[in-house]
Motif scaffolding. Structure first.
Motif, short mmCIF file in Angstrom:
data_model
loop_
_atom_site.label_atom_id
_atom_site.label_comp_id
_atom_site.label_asym_id
_atom_site.label_seq_id
_atom_site.Cartn_x
_atom_site.Cartn_y
_atom_site.Cartn_z
N SER A 91 1.01 -1.26 0.16
CA SER A 91 -0.05 -0.09 -0.11
C SER A 91 0.88 1.30 0.01
N THR A 92 1.78 1.10 0.86
CA THR A 92 2.86 2.25 0.97
C THR A 92 3.70 2.52 -0.45
N ALA A 93 4.08 1.51 -1.11
CA ALA A 93 4.91 1.75 -2.16
C ALA A 93 3.94 2.09 -3.43
N ALA A 94 2.67 1.69 -3.31
CA ALA A 94 1.67 2.16 -4.37
C ALA A 94 1.39 3.55 -4.27
N LYS A 95 1.31 4.02 -2.93
CA LYS A 95 1.00 5.64 -2.88
C LYS A 95 2.08 6.26 -3.31
N ILE A 96 3.30 5.95 -2.97
CA ILE A 96 4.59 6.78 -3.57
C ILE A 96 4.54 6.76 -4.86
N ARG A 97 4.31 5.48 -5.51
CA ARG A 97 4.24 5.53 -7.07
C ARG A 97 3.32 6.47 -7.66
N ASP A 98 2.01 6.19 -6.98
CA ASP A 98 0.93 7.18 -7.57
C ASP A 98 1.28 8.52 -7.48
N LYS A 99 1.88 8.91 -6.27
CA LYS A 99 2.24 10.54 -6.01
C LYS A 99 3.34 10.92 -7.25
N GLU A 100 4.39 10.07 -7.22
CA GLU A 100 5.34 10.49 -8.18
C GLU A 100 4.52 10.66 -9.64
N MET A 101 4.00 9.55 -10.08
CA MET A 101 3.47 9.45 -11.35
C MET A 101 2.54 10.76 -11.57
N VAL A 102 1.55 11.05 -10.63
CA VAL A 102 0.62 12.36 -10.91
C VAL A 102 1.75 13.48 -11.08
N HIS A 103 2.58 13.64 -10.24
CA HIS A 103 3.50 14.80 -10.08
C HIS A 103 4.01 14.93 -11.67
N ALA A 104 4.38 13.77 -12.06
CA ALA A 104 5.30 13.73 -13.54
C ALA A 104 4.14 14.23 -14.52
N ILE A 105 2.79 13.79 -14.32
CA ILE A 105 1.82 14.18 -15.60
C ILE A 105 1.43 15.48 -15.13
N GLN A 106 1.35 16.31 -14.03
CA GLN A 106 0.94 17.52 -13.91
C GLN A 106 2.00 18.44 -14.37
N GLU A 107 3.09 18.02 -14.26
CA GLU A 107 4.60 18.81 -14.61
C GLU A 107 4.74 18.64 -16.01
N GLY A 108 3.84 17.72 -16.74
CA GLY A 108 4.16 17.72 -18.37
C GLY A 108 5.21 16.71 -18.72
N LEU A 109 6.00 16.25 -17.62
CA LEU A 109 6.98 15.22 -17.94
C LEU A 109 6.83 14.06 -18.61
N LEU A 110 5.25 13.32 -18.24
CA LEU A 110 4.70 12.21 -18.87
C LEU A 110 3.46 12.54 -19.40
N THR A 111 3.14 11.83 -20.43
CA THR A 111 1.76 11.68 -21.06
C THR A 111 1.12 10.46 -20.14
N ASN A 112 -0.27 10.27 -20.19
CA ASN A 112 -0.74 9.00 -19.59
C ASN A 112 -0.39 7.92 -20.28
N LYS A 113 -0.17 7.76 -21.52
CA LYS A 113 0.47 6.63 -22.10
C LYS A 113 1.79 6.33 -21.60
N GLU A 114 2.55 7.15 -21.46
CA GLU A 114 3.98 7.15 -21.14
C GLU A 114 4.14 6.76 -19.78
N ALA A 115 3.28 7.30 -18.89
CA ALA A 115 3.30 6.90 -17.36
C ALA A 115 2.51 5.31 -17.32
N ALA A 116 1.81 5.07 -18.21
CA ALA A 116 1.26 3.80 -17.91
C ALA A 116 2.33 2.73 -18.36
N GLU A 117 2.98 3.07 -19.44
CA GLU A 117 4.22 2.03 -19.90
C GLU A 117 5.16 2.13 -18.84
N LYS A 118 5.76 3.23 -18.28
CA LYS A 118 6.89 3.49 -17.20
C LYS A 118 6.30 2.45 -16.17
N TYR A 119 5.11 2.78 -15.50
CA TYR A 119 4.90 2.04 -14.20
C TYR A 119 3.93 0.73 -14.37
#
Length: 136
Positions: A91-119
């Protein structure tokens, strides 16, 4: 009674709660799971339940087969059921992953498709995580 049969038990006469059939060295008895009141099966019900006035829940006996740690749930020595536990590390690992992923999408570093592939998630799961994180 076989394990696949169910029996309707009356609601507790004190609190109208769920009752369970239990047994000790003196014999079988009904025990309210809400207030703890104990009564002998077959004793005279109170006047309301005898008249069918109660609105209590339908009660069914469920076999108490326990698990691989204890032979009976009602007599389990452990304070917490193994079926109620949530894997804290996952649960903790998933929360950390989700937080990193949302931050990267909000900052424009990843698209949804790229985030899906990365994670290693589906694009739909990425969308759900993003929506959950950004909703008030």
């Amino acid at each position: 009674m076989t394990s696949d049969q169910t029996t309707r038990l009356p609601p507790c006469s004190k609190c109208k709660g769920t009752q369970a059939l239990d047994q000790d060295q003196y014999g079988a008895y009904l025990k309210c799971l809400n207030c703890g009141k104990q009564t002998q099966p077959g004793t005279q019900p109170d006047s309301d339940s005898a008249a069918g006035i109660h609105d209590g829940p339908s009660i069914h006996l469920i076999p108490d087969n326990g698990c691989n740690l204890a032979p009976s749930c009602l007599r389990c020595p452990f304070p917490e059921c193994k079926h109620d536990r949530i894997s804290a590390s996952r649960s903790t690992a998933a929360k950390i992953r989700d937080k990193e992923m949302v931050h990267a999408i909000q900052e424009g570093l990843l698209t949804n498709k790229e985030a899906a592939e990365k994670y290693a998630l589906s694009p739909k799961t990425v969308s759900r995580i993003f929506l959950r994180a950004t909703l008030p």
